[in-house]
Design a protein around this motif. Structure first.
Motif, PDB file in Angstrom:
ATOM      1  N   MET A 130      78.802  56.042  48.706  1.00  0.00           N
ATOM      2  CA  MET A 130      77.594  56.749  49.125  1.00  0.00           C
ATOM      3  C   MET A 130      76.344  55.883  49.071  1.00  0.00           C
ATOM      4  O   MET A 130      75.493  55.933  49.956  1.00  0.00           O
ATOM      5  N   SER A 131      76.228  55.054  48.034  1.00  0.00           N
ATOM      6  CA  SER A 131      75.032  54.207  47.945  1.00  0.00           C
ATOM      7  C   SER A 131      75.036  53.144  49.036  1.00  0.00           C
ATOM      8  O   SER A 131      73.975  52.755  49.545  1.00  0.00           O
ATOM      9  N   PHE A 132      76.229  52.668  49.425  1.00  0.00           N
ATOM     10  CA  PHE A 132      76.318  51.722  50.535  1.00  0.00           C
ATOM     11  C   PHE A 132      75.842  52.385  51.827  1.00  0.00           C
ATOM     12  O   PHE A 132      75.067  51.799  52.596  1.00  0.00           O
ATOM     13  N   LEU A 133      76.294  53.611  52.051  1.00  0.00           N
ATOM     14  CA  LEU A 133      75.903  54.323  53.259  1.00  0.00           C
ATOM     15  C   LEU A 133      74.398  54.571  53.282  1.00  0.00           C
ATOM     16  O   LEU A 133      73.725  54.328  54.289  1.00  0.00           O
ATOM     17  N   GLY A 134      73.864  55.043  52.163  1.00  0.00           N
ATOM     18  CA  GLY A 134      72.429  55.282  52.100  1.00  0.00           C
ATOM     19  C   GLY A 134      71.635  54.005  52.277  1.00  0.00           C
ATOM     20  O   GLY A 134      70.595  53.987  52.940  1.00  0.00           O
ATOM     21  N   GLY A 135      72.145  52.908  51.698  1.00  0.00           N
ATOM     22  CA  GLY A 135      71.478  51.617  51.865  1.00  0.00           C
ATOM     23  C   GLY A 135      71.458  51.176  53.313  1.00  0.00           C
ATOM     24  O   GLY A 135      70.459  50.631  53.799  1.00  0.00           O
ATOM     25  N   ALA A 136      72.558  51.420  54.018  1.00  0.00           N
ATOM     26  CA  ALA A 136      72.626  51.045  55.436  1.00  0.00           C
ATOM     27  C   ALA A 136      71.609  51.836  56.254  1.00  0.00           C
ATOM     28  O   ALA A 136      70.977  51.305  57.173  1.00  0.00           O
ATOM     29  N   ILE A 137      71.458  53.113  55.900  1.00  0.00           N
ATOM     30  CA  ILE A 137      70.485  53.959  56.610  1.00  0.00           C
ATOM     31  C   ILE A 137      69.066  53.468  56.354  1.00  0.00           C
ATOM     32  O   ILE A 137      68.250  53.343  57.273  1.00  0.00           O
ATOM     33  N   VAL A 138      68.770  53.160  55.078  1.00  0.00           N
ATOM     34  CA  VAL A 138      67.433  52.676  54.724  1.00  0.00           C
ATOM     35  C   VAL A 138      67.156  51.322  55.383  1.00  0.00           C
ATOM     36  O   VAL A 138      66.055  51.076  55.890  1.00  0.00           O
ATOM     37  N   ALA A 139      68.150  50.437  55.410  1.00  0.00           N
ATOM     38  CA  ALA A 139      67.968  49.107  56.009  1.00  0.00           C
ATOM     39  C   ALA A 139      67.596  49.213  57.477  1.00  0.00           C
ATOM     40  O   ALA A 139      66.738  48.471  57.971  1.00  0.00           O
ATOM     41  N   LYS A 140      68.246  50.147  58.154  1.00  0.00           N
ATOM     42  CA  LYS A 140      67.961  50.310  59.586  1.00  0.00           C
ATOM     43  C   LYS A 140      66.505  50.709  59.810  1.00  0.00           C
ATOM     44  O   LYS A 140      65.862  50.278  60.776  1.00  0.00           O
ATOM     45  N   VAL A 141      65.980  51.513  58.896  1.00  0.00           N
ATOM     46  CA  VAL A 141      64.584  51.957  59.009  1.00  0.00           C
ATOM     47  C   VAL A 141      63.626  50.849  58.595  1.00  0.00           C
ATOM     48  O   VAL A 141      62.670  50.525  59.307  1.00  0.00           O
ATOM     49  N   VAL A 142      63.891  50.237  57.447  1.00  0.00           N
ATOM     50  CA  VAL A 142      62.971  49.245  56.874  1.00  0.00           C
ATOM     51  C   VAL A 142      62.837  48.003  57.746  1.00  0.00           C
ATOM     52  O   VAL A 142      61.733  47.487  57.952  1.00  0.00           O
ATOM     53  N   PHE A 143      63.969  47.520  58.276  1.00  0.00           N
ATOM     54  CA  PHE A 143      63.949  46.249  58.993  1.00  0.00           C
ATOM     55  C   PHE A 143      63.697  46.393  60.493  1.00  0.00           C
ATOM     56  O   PHE A 143      63.376  45.404  61.154  1.00  0.00           O
ATOM     57  N   LEU A 144      63.840  47.589  61.019  1.00  0.00           N
ATOM     58  CA  LEU A 144      63.698  47.759  62.462  1.00  0.00           C
ATOM     59  C   LEU A 144      62.471  48.568  62.868  1.00  0.00           C
ATOM     60  O   LEU A 144      62.168  48.674  64.044  1.00  0.00           O
TER      61      LEU A 144
END
Length: 314
Positions: free
Chosen positions: A277-291
């Motif tokens: 779950m933390s990997f999935l949430g991290g992937a979601i946050v990364a998409k927002v933060v970096f893009l």
């Protein structure tokens, strides 16, 4: 890593370099930003060391860090709740209110998958027909362990066949009894240690005023390796419900039951993988933060100017 702490910097460096090689990324041309999920409670020193390794050893262009419980709760699309992470050595209860970790109410107990395995190994050793040792017990736990709704029910679990090294064994109720250590610490000679239900109750009651606790009890999130054991949610729900019933006075804002948050239905691949779950949430946050604009990750220029402690300024 040991109990969520960064104990060996050199091992961490080697792991990160191996990861870079595994992904076939040329360090000299590395243009991949990194989002790192970290255990709650990491010290400034641990964060600084991780920052230094990522920029100096991996030559990353950009970094963003987020605590693992926050990543888990974001995966469920909510902002308030309690993340229960049953790890290998410890179980951590992290209350989050409106996207903020309530640090003074975080509870960590020295119980986890390791204790289940060790107790299971003890139980299995009583059957001379079964292999001895923790390694065999770990395989049994991963493939066959179940959490019953009560200690009495655990004793009645029927034997099932388990194949290991091309041999077949019958494993009895030990596969259910082993999980009782999370709910009765006297089984492993820790009678004064908090159980899962006691730690969860303490976490919720310390996290906020009584009239807001309903939000917490109705937004539980279970993750960690042992979250995969069948029946774990149901048993925690039952034990926590009993804890609420005997501990708090009844009123309109009083929780009558606990509820679990679930991943959105469209994330079908992860529905049966709560430990990720933390990997999935991290992937979601990364998409927002970096893009997207408006966020403030640490850039290579930031690191070159301020050094490993740059996270204190971000």
């Amino acid at each position: 890593m040991q109990e969520g702490r960064l104990k060996d910097l050199e091992e961490f460096k080697r792991f990160m370099i191996l990861l870079l090689q595994h992904l076939s990324i040329d360090r000299s041309k590395n243009d991949r930003p990194v989002l790192l999920t970290v255990p709650v409670g990491w010290t400034r020193r641990e964060i600084s060391l991780a920052t230094q390794v990522l920029f100096e050893q991996l030559n990353i262009p950009m970094l963003y860090m987020i605590e693992q419980p926050l990543a888990s709760i974001y995966a469920c699309g909510v902002s308030t709740g309690v993340v229960i992470d049953i790890g290998h050595e410890t179980t951590t209860f992290v209350p989050i209110f409106e996207n903020t970790i309530v640090n003074h109410a975080v509870v960590k107990i020295p119980l986890g998958g390791r204790d289940i395995e060790q107790y299971l190994a003890t139980l299995l050793s009583q059957d001379p027909s079964l292999p001895k040792g923790v390694e065999f017990a770990r395989l049994v736990k991963e493939k066959m362990a179940v959490v019953s709704h009560s200690p009495g029910a655990a004793k009645k679990v029927q034997p099932e066949e388990f194949e290991h090294n091309k041999k077949k064994y019958m494993v009895g109720n030990a596969r259910a009894l082993c999980c009782e250590v999370l709910f009765d610490t006297s089984l492993i000679n820790q009678p004064h240690a908090l159980t899962v239900q006691e730690a969860l109750y303490l976490c919720v009651t310390k996290s906020c005023e009584a009239d807001k606790r309903l939000l917490m009890w109705e937004s539980l999130i279970l993750t960690g390796g042992s979250s995969l054991i069948k029946g774990m949610k149901t048993r925690i729900e039952k034990e926590a419900g009993q804890q609420i019933a005997v501990s708090e006075t009844s009123n309109e804002s009083q929780a009558k039951e606990v509820k679990w948050q679930r991943l959105p239905a469209y994330l079908m691949t992860y529905q049966e993988r709560p430990h990720q779950m933390s990997f999935l949430g991290g992937a979601i946050v990364a998409k927002v933060v970096f893009l997207q604009q408006g966020y403030n990750p640490i850039t290579k220029n930031d690191y070159n100017e301020y050094g490993p402690d740059v996270h204190l300024l971000k």
